[in-house]
Design a protein around this motif. Structure first.
Motif, short mmCIF file in Angstrom:
data_model
loop_
_atom_site.label_atom_id
_atom_site.label_comp_id
_atom_site.label_asym_id
_atom_site.label_seq_id
_atom_site.Cartn_x
_atom_site.Cartn_y
_atom_site.Cartn_z
N THR A 36 0.83 -1.21 0.00
CA THR A 36 0.00 0.00 0.00
C THR A 36 0.86 1.27 0.00
OG1 THR A 36 -0.18 -0.14 2.42
CG2 THR A 36 -1.97 -1.10 1.13
N SER A 37 2.05 1.17 0.58
CA SER A 37 2.94 2.34 0.62
C SER A 37 3.48 2.70 -0.76
CB SER A 37 4.12 2.06 1.57
OG SER A 37 4.85 0.92 1.15
N GLU A 38 3.35 1.77 -1.73
CA GLU A 38 3.86 2.00 -3.07
C GLU A 38 2.79 2.54 -4.02
OE1 GLU A 38 5.47 -1.71 -4.31
OE2 GLU A 38 7.14 -1.67 -2.91
N ARG A 39 1.56 2.68 -3.54
CA ARG A 39 0.49 3.16 -4.41
C ARG A 39 0.72 4.61 -4.82
NH1 ARG A 39 -5.20 0.90 -1.79
NH2 ARG A 39 -4.68 -1.33 -1.89
N GLU A 40 0.53 4.87 -6.10
CA GLU A 40 0.69 6.21 -6.64
C GLU A 40 -0.63 6.68 -7.22
OE1 GLU A 40 3.37 8.51 -10.05
OE2 GLU A 40 3.83 6.44 -9.48
N GLU A 41 -1.11 7.82 -6.76
CA GLU A 41 -2.38 8.36 -7.23
C GLU A 41 -2.46 8.31 -8.76
OE1 GLU A 41 -5.08 9.47 -5.80
OE2 GLU A 41 -4.60 10.10 -3.76
N CYS A 42 -3.66 7.97 -9.24
CA CYS A 42 -3.83 7.82 -10.68
C CYS A 42 -4.48 9.04 -11.30
CB CYS A 42 -4.64 6.56 -10.98
SG CYS A 42 -4.38 5.91 -12.65
N GLY A 43 -4.04 10.22 -10.89
CA GLY A 43 -4.52 11.45 -11.51
C GLY A 43 -5.83 11.98 -10.97
N PHE A 44 -6.32 11.40 -9.88
CA PHE A 44 -7.60 11.83 -9.33
C PHE A 44 -7.48 11.96 -7.81
CE2 PHE A 44 -8.27 8.98 -12.89
CZ PHE A 44 -9.01 9.76 -13.76
N PHE A 45 -8.43 12.66 -7.21
CA PHE A 45 -8.53 12.65 -5.75
C PHE A 45 -9.33 11.42 -5.41
CE2 PHE A 45 -10.43 14.17 -1.67
CZ PHE A 45 -9.23 14.23 -0.97
N SER A 46 -8.66 10.33 -5.08
CA SER A 46 -9.28 9.01 -5.09
C SER A 46 -10.35 8.80 -4.02
CB SER A 46 -8.22 7.92 -4.98
OG SER A 46 -7.49 8.04 -3.78
N GLU A 47 -10.40 9.59 -2.97
CA GLU A 47 -11.43 9.36 -1.95
C GLU A 47 -12.82 9.65 -2.49
OE1 GLU A 47 -10.79 11.35 1.69
OE2 GLU A 47 -8.89 10.34 2.14
N ASN A 48 -12.92 10.47 -3.52
CA ASN A 48 -14.23 10.84 -4.06
C ASN A 48 -14.55 10.15 -5.39
OD1 ASN A 48 -14.75 12.64 -1.94
ND2 ASN A 48 -13.57 14.26 -2.94
N ILE A 49 -13.64 9.36 -5.89
CA ILE A 49 -13.85 8.74 -7.20
C ILE A 49 -14.56 7.39 -7.05
CG2 ILE A 49 -11.67 7.46 -7.29
CD1 ILE A 49 -11.47 8.32 -10.24
N THR A 50 -15.40 7.06 -8.00
CA THR A 50 -16.07 5.76 -7.98
C THR A 50 -15.20 4.72 -8.67
OG1 THR A 50 -17.19 6.07 -10.10
CG2 THR A 50 -18.31 6.91 -8.13
N ALA A 51 -15.49 3.45 -8.42
CA ALA A 51 -14.74 2.38 -9.06
C ALA A 51 -14.86 2.46 -10.58
CB ALA A 51 -15.25 1.02 -8.57
#
Length: 236
Positions: A36-51
Motif C-alpha cells: 500500500t505504501s507504493e500506491r501512486e495516485e492515478c490522476g484523481f482525488f481518489s477518496e471521491n472517485i467511484t470504481a
C-alpha cells in the motif's frame, strides 16, 4: 501540400501508435498487487472517485485500506507476479479457472498466472487480507449484493464483498458463509452442463444455485451452467 501530408501522418501515428486508446477495461487484478505504501495516485482525488470512473481510466481501485490512495496506477505484470509469489506460497494458492486455462483467459477473470511453481495451480486467486478470505470465489459464482453502480463504501457497509477487476461480472457480491456456500464454477467451457434456457437471466440462473458467465466463448457454450460437485478440484 507538404503541411497536409505531415498532418495526416501525425494523426495516423497518434491513433495507431502513440495516443492511448480507452477501451473501458479495468486493469488485470495482478497488475494491482503492491504494498500500500507504493500506491501512486492515478490522476484523481481518489477518496471521491467511484470504481467505474477509476477503472475506466485503466487504474486500480481498492477501497479496503484507509488512508492510502484508492485509485492508483497499476504495476507491470512481472512486478505484480513477483509480489504474488512472495505473498502467496505455491502450496497455498487457490485454483482459479480450470486446468489448462490460458494466460489471457486467467487474467481476464481477475486472477494471476505463473508457470514457475511445479505442482501448484498456474492460475490462482490474488492474495487477500484476512478479512477478505470469504470473498475468494469465481466471478461466475458471485451472488449480487447491491445494484449496478453501487459504491465500494455502500457495498462494504452492507457486509458484502467489493471487487472491480472483472468488468463482466458483479462487483458487489455476497461473501461465502454457511447460508451462501461456495459454488465451484471453474471448469473448461466444453465441460459445462446447461442449467437453463439460452436466454435465462443472471438472477434466475443464480437463484437455481448455478453459475452464470456470458462472455468470451462461442454461442454453443452455456451461459448458465451447473457447478462442480463439492469434491471437485477447486476448494476454499
Amino acid at each position: 501540400m507538404e503541411y497536409k501530408t505531415c498532418l495526416v501522418l501525425a494523426t495516423a501515428l497518434c491513433f495507431g501508435f502513440v495516443c492511448p486508446q480507452k477501451d473501458n477495461r479495468p486493469p488485470y487484478a495482478c497488475q494491482c498487487l503492491m504494498e500500500t505504501s507504493e500506491r501512486e495516485e492515478c490522476g484523481f482525488f481518489s477518496e471521491n472517485i467511484t470504481a467505474e470512473q477509476c477503472t475506466e481510466n485503466g487504474c486500480c481501485f481498492d477501497a479496503s485500506v484507509p488512508d492510502v490512495p484508492w485509485c492508483f496506477k497499476p504495476s507491470g505484470e512481472r512486478a505484480s507476479v513477483t509480489y504474488a509469489r512472495k505473498t502467496v506460497p505455491s502450496q497455498e494458492r487457490k485454483e482459479c479457472g480450470y486446468q489448462g486455462i490460458t494466460r489471457k483467459r486467467c487474467k481476464r477473470i481477475g486472477c494471476c498466472f505463473d508457470l514457475k511453481a511445479p505442482g501448484a495451480p498456474t492460475c490462482f486467486h490474488p492474495p487477500v487480507n484476512e478479512a477478505s478470505q470469504n470473498c475468494v470465489m469465481e466471478g461466475s459464482a458471485r451472488l449480487e449484493c447491491g445494484y449496478p453502480g453501487i459504491t465500494a463504501e455502500e457495498c462494504q457497509a452492507k457486509g458484502c464483498c467489493f471487487n472491480s477487476y472483472d468488468i463482466n461480472t458483479r462487483w458487489c457480491f455476497h461473501p461465502l458463509s454457511n447460508t451462501v456456500p461456495a459454488r465451484l464454477c471453474g471448469m473448461a467451457p466444453k465441460k459445462r452442463v446447461s442449467c437453463g434456457a439460452s436466454d435465462i437471466s443472471a438472477d434466475e440462473c443464480m437463484a437455481r444455485g448455478c453459475c452464470y458467465e456470458h462472455y468470451q466463448y462461442a454461442k454453443t457454450v452455456p451461459w448458465c451452467f451447473h457447478p462442480h460437485e463439492k469434491q471437485g478440484n477447486y476448494s476454499l
